[in-house]
Design a protein around this motif. Structure first.
Motif, PDB file in Angstrom:
ATOM      1  N   ASN A 241      14.186  -3.405  10.649  1.00  0.00           N
ATOM      2  CA  ASN A 241      13.553  -2.641   9.587  1.00  0.00           C
ATOM      3  C   ASN A 241      14.056  -3.145   8.236  1.00  0.00           C
ATOM      4  O   ASN A 241      15.203  -2.938   7.876  1.00  0.00           O
ATOM      5  N   LEU A 242      13.183  -3.796   7.498  1.00  0.00           N
ATOM      6  CA  LEU A 242      13.598  -4.425   6.238  1.00  0.00           C
ATOM      7  C   LEU A 242      13.867  -3.405   5.130  1.00  0.00           C
ATOM      8  O   LEU A 242      14.423  -3.754   4.080  1.00  0.00           O
ATOM      9  N   ASP A 243      13.452  -2.156   5.344  1.00  0.00           N
ATOM     10  CA  ASP A 243      13.742  -1.137   4.325  1.00  0.00           C
ATOM     11  C   ASP A 243      15.161  -0.623   4.440  1.00  0.00           C
ATOM     12  O   ASP A 243      15.676   0.022   3.547  1.00  0.00           O
ATOM     13  N   TYR A 247      19.813  -5.634   0.031  1.00  0.00           N
ATOM     14  CA  TYR A 247      19.030  -6.423  -0.910  1.00  0.00           C
ATOM     15  C   TYR A 247      19.785  -6.403  -2.233  1.00  0.00           C
ATOM     16  O   TYR A 247      20.240  -5.342  -2.662  1.00  0.00           O
ATOM     17  N   ARG A 290       8.115  -4.885   3.782  1.00  0.00           N
ATOM     18  CA  ARG A 290       8.938  -3.889   3.106  1.00  0.00           C
ATOM     19  C   ARG A 290       8.000  -2.843   2.512  1.00  0.00           C
ATOM     20  O   ARG A 290       6.879  -3.152   2.148  1.00  0.00           O
ATOM     21  N   SER A 291       8.469  -1.606   2.396  1.00  0.00           N
ATOM     22  CA  SER A 291       7.595  -0.555   1.880  1.00  0.00           C
ATOM     23  C   SER A 291       7.486  -0.651   0.356  1.00  0.00           C
ATOM     24  O   SER A 291       8.399  -1.116  -0.322  1.00  0.00           O
ATOM     25  N   LYS A 294      10.217   1.282  -1.679  1.00  0.00           N
ATOM     26  CA  LYS A 294      11.509   0.605  -1.668  1.00  0.00           C
ATOM     27  C   LYS A 294      11.467  -0.622  -2.590  1.00  0.00           C
ATOM     28  O   LYS A 294      12.407  -0.887  -3.344  1.00  0.00           O
ATOM     29  N   LEU A 295      10.343  -1.357  -2.529  1.00  0.00           N
ATOM     30  CA  LEU A 295      10.220  -2.559  -3.355  1.00  0.00           C
ATOM     31  C   LEU A 295      10.254  -2.218  -4.837  1.00  0.00           C
ATOM     32  O   LEU A 295      10.931  -2.867  -5.631  1.00  0.00           O
ATOM     33  N   ASN A 628       5.582   5.142   6.449  1.00  0.00           N
ATOM     34  CA  ASN A 628       5.602   4.355   5.219  1.00  0.00           C
ATOM     35  C   ASN A 628       4.650   5.003   4.240  1.00  0.00           C
ATOM     36  O   ASN A 628       3.466   4.866   4.380  1.00  0.00           O
TER      37      ASN A 628
END
Lengths: 628, 238
Positions: A241-243, A247, A290-291, A294-295, A628
């Motif tokens: 899960n990239l969220d 980062y 990614r959502s 979040k981005l 999401n």
């Protein structure tokens, strides 16, 4: 007045080009008290500062490692050729930028390996650091040398130079590795004892603990663990899960202008397309997004902390990001307020993207880019490039009507199953776009000047873990002949004066092929080239083809074997022990389909059963979507 | 738009950052500090920003200047100074922020002279003249009517009389490593570098300084007031 805290003397800094490469002290660089940490990590990109500083992967790992209280991660880049010379003459060791102390003081030297032509720079970094080039020669107090990045999916040509390879995405296993290292230190383990234990962490590969046997014809016979407890297969690591991962909210801001002089926002990983020549498209499966929330949260924090005046969206194919309109609406509005530019590489040209480009760029200055990769529809089917002539012409037509006059087209020459007719199709396609312009835009409306089309071709390099990993590469002579066919095809066109053609160098392409699909025997070639003075082979000014040809010969190896040979369906490849999720059977099926010119649908339309669904992440069938 | 003048220092590692990169540095620093900076019109707006005479790579400074446009009616100089310092690296410190009067010339155009403090780097000082020798050389220079220096650049070479460009030259009482202070012309029209003076001075006694021997710190920059007196650029602000 402050003390300097610089490793290099004033004399040296004043004598080299761009001393800013070596002084550290940048905004957001991480300074820790060395006495407060247990592990020192030197993170290296083996190329010059401006290239290395532009790489997102290192920024992510840097941010992650420094978020651990017990670790201090610092950056290391290749000294440029001028400083390299001084360091050798004066016996000055390579140093880390943050603490301005020798790399040799670190517990780990991590090297990210993004392209094959940097292999000699890996040796440069090791050598200047005073670390023995080969893993087996290293002593207890040498840093553990660990490699990562796309090239490590076939680590064999550089296997001798590394203690560990980290196969897959860096976010997942470093904590475990560092815990193990600290425990081993407490228990007084030897280097080898630590490495054996590290080899059982998922994703980690310790090349020294494997036996390699070859057949008489030079192909690989067997590849087996030499030490008990070391796994026979190494499966790549994937962030599910990239969220929910690291980062960098405060990336380091360089003083000099780097290749990426902007905030880089990775919107997704992986690509749904499955182009058969493309290694990244297979390595980074499954596709994970990614959502938007979040981005947006991330990008505004990054703009605040860096002061950058530009942001770039990054992914293999941004048009395939499902929430792109929503993301861009918000981003464009806020960035306009902040006077921040947006750049959008890797967008497919259509009504939507042109509308966006119109909002964020100056049409007179910007160009419209297509990457059809092959000139004919037949060959585009062979390579599974899901882009039709109709797509290209309608996209170009809309761009022409929107006022754009600069067009760029990227192709590759030397694809498997390519014919001269396919190559001549490149000129045809470019001509059709030019013809559309002259048809659509009457003379008195050509305020931005006439259309200008740039066609660039590179030469195909077969890569591991692609459908074309079995395919032969063209020889340099054949590549050059193809480039002439392409040029002839363009010269025959009515609008040839509006089309500019340039092609890449063929020599480096065959060496890249050797390094990409090589085995452990190839490491001797890399070492020889380095000993002959080869560094910065990725830079055409410093690349010397003769050096490579000689080294290959001296090692008793040949490009015929590594580059120009078609592999048998059942050949055991040096990289077969790595499991990227995508199966060899699927890739072979794709190669056969390519020969027949059959296409495979993209991941979003229909799952083709490549095997990446086994990770249980992203868009693969059977994955439970989190909200999401 | 109001114009403000920012005085800043440059010390330590950042002395190796070239002038163009210092400008790029401040573009970002101003954004991080969220200063309400003015932008030019057009497709790619840029910050309204002017720098005084560029500082050479390797030199430190106590007195660099940049003028920026801000959109505040009554700029809060103390708050801007704090915010810029907060957003800046250790080697670059903001010493003062002042509002410029409407009729003030910009930082670049109004520079007339710069003052410098010069010593020798520790690892070079043994091959450089000591304080007493420097004092003697300065006295000789001060007594001369003309100090003709052969200035050579990549394209041209010509003789210039340093005397016309030096406003003050002295050495202060210090131990073996001399501390030399000089104020010299650094206007954009015609200027000399502190190195010229040092080279000429040592040449009087056939002393050849080692390369990179000079540790140079710019102390301040000056404009000329109506009476022809030097006035710090900082004092132009209110």
């Amino acid at each position: 007045m402050s003390s300097d805290n610089l490793f290099l003397s004033n004399d040296i800094l004043m004598s080299v080009e761009k001393p800013e490469r070596y002084i550290g002290h940048e905004v957001n660089s991480c300074i820790k008290d060395p006495d407060s940490v247990r592990v020192r990590f030197a993170m290296c990109f083996p190329d010059v500062y401006e290239i290395g500083m532009s790489h997102l992967g290192i920024q992510i790992i840097y941010d992650m490692l420094n978020s651990f209280d017990d670790v201090w991660c610092e950056r290391v880049y290749s000294p440029w050729v001028d400083l390299d010379k001084v360091m050798r003459e004066k016996n000055i060791p390579l140093f880390m930028l943050e603490s301005q102390t020798p790399v040799k003081n670190a517990d780990f030297l991590g090297i990210t390996i993004q392209y094959e032509m940097c292999y000699t720079n890996i040796l440069q970094v090791l050598d200047l650091s005073g670390i023995p080039l080969e893993s087996g020669d290293r002593k207890e107090d040498d840093p553990i040398v660990i490699g990562g990045g796309p090239c490590t999916y076939n680590p064999e040509p550089i296997a001798d130079f590394f203690d560990i390879f980290y196969i897959g995405e860096g976010e997942t296993r470093y904590r475990e590795l560092i815990d193990l290292y600290e425990k081993c230190k407490d228990e007084g383990c030897t280097r080898d004892e630590f490495l054996i234990k590290a080899a059982s962490i998922p994703g980690l590969y310790v090349p020294r603990f494997y036996n390699v046997e070859y057949n008489e014809d030079g192909t690989l016979k067997s590849f087996t663990p030499a030490v008990e407890g070391v796994p026979a297969k190494v499966r790549k690591e994937v962030v599910k899960n990239l969220d929910d991962t690291y980062y960098p909210k405060k990336p380091v801001v360089p003083y000099i202008r780097c290749v990426q002089d902007r905030v880089v926002l990775e919107i997704m990983r992986g690509c749904i397309r499955g182009c058969r020549f493309c290694q990244a498209g297979e390595l980074y499966r499954p596709v994970r997004e990614r959502s938007v929330d979040k981005l947006l949260d991330t990008v505004y924090q990054m703009l605040d902390s860096t002061g950058y005046e530009e942001v770039s969206l990054s992914s293999l194919s941004s048009s395939d990001y499902t929430h792109l309109p929503e993301l861009l609406d918000n981003l464009i509005e806020e960035c306009n307020k902040r006077k921040v530019n947006i750049t959008l590489p890797s967008l497919r040209i259509d009504a939507f993207s042109l509308d966006v480009m119109n909002k964020v760029e100056d049409i007179k200055k910007s160009s419209v880019t297509f990457a059809p990769e092959a000139g004919s529809q037949r060959l585009r089917n062979v390579i599974n490039k899901g882009l039709t002539e109709e797509d290209i012409l309608s996209g170009a037509g809309q761009a022409i009507q929107g006022g754009w006059t600069k067009f760029k087209f990227y192709f590759m020459l030397g694809h498997p199953f390519e014919t001269d007719e396919d190559i001549e199709g490149i000129g045809d396609l470019a001509n059709k776009v030019a013809a559309e312009f002259f048809e659509m835009v009457p003379k008195d409306k050509r305020t931005n000047g006439p259309i200008s089309i740039t066609v660039s071709t590179s030469f195909f390099v077969p890569k591991p873990f692609t459908a074309f990993q079995w395919a032969p590469q063209c020889t340099q002579d054949e590549f050059i002949r193809k480039a002439y066919v392409c040029r002839g095809g363009i010269a025959n066109q009515l609008n040839q004066k509006r089309i500019h053609y340039n092609w890449h160098d063929a020599d480096t392409s065959v060496i890249e092929a050797l390094l990409a699909r090589g085995d452990r025997k190839v490491s001797a070639v890399i070492k020889k080239v380095y000993e002959k003075g080869g560094i910065y082979d990725a830079w055409s000014d410093y690349y010397k083809h003769d050096r490579w040809v000689k080294a290959i010969e001296e090692c008793g190896l040949s490009l015929d074997f590594y580059a120009f040979r078609e592999r048998k369906d059942d050949e055991l490849f040096p990289w077969d022990f790595i499991d990227i999720g995508v199966s060899k059977a699927f890739l072979l099926k794709e190669y056969k389909k390519a020969a027949r010119g059959e296409i495979t649908s993209n991941c979003r339309n229909k799952c083709s059963g490549c095997g990446a669904a086994s990770f249980g992440a992203g868009i693969c069938p059977g994955v439970v979507k989190s909200g999401n | 738009m109001k114009k403000i003048r920012v005085r800043f220092t440059k010390h330590g590692a950042v002395r190796y950052i070239g002038h163009l990169d210092v400008m790029r540095y401040f573009q970002k620093c101003i954004r991080r500090a969220k200063v309400n900076v003015s932008y030019s019109a057009g497709y790619s707006p840029h910050q309204i920003m002017t720098f005084a005479a560029p500082l050479g790579v390797g030199l430190e400074s106590e007195g660099e200047y940049m003028d920026i446009g801000v959109e505040d009616e009554n700029p809060d100089c103390a708050a801007i100074k704090d915010a810029l310092n907060e957003a800046s690296v250790d080697g670059i410190r903001i010493k003062s922020v002042k509002v410029l009067p409407e009729d003030a010339g910009n930082a670049m155009a109004s520079v007339y002279a710069s003052s410098y403090e010069i010593t020798f780097y520790d690892d070079k000082k043994d091959d450089c003249p000591g304080t007493e020798k420097v004092r003697e050389l300065i006295e000789r220079m001060n007594a001369m009517d003309h100090c003709v220096y052969h200035k050579e650049t990549k394209k041209t070479s010509r003789d210039i009389d340093l005397k016309e460009f030096i406003y003050e030259l002295k050495v202060s009482d210090s131990e073996d490593n001399p501390v030399i202070n000089m104020t010299i012309n650094s206007s954009s029209a015609d200027s000399i570098k502190p190195g010229f003076v040092m080279e000429f001075m040592c040449g009087l006694d056939n002393i050849k300084l080692p390369v990179n021997a000079l540790k140079i710190t710019r102390l301040d920059m000056f404009t000329q007031d109506e009476e022809g007196n030097l006035k710090s650029l900082e004092e132009v602000g209110i």
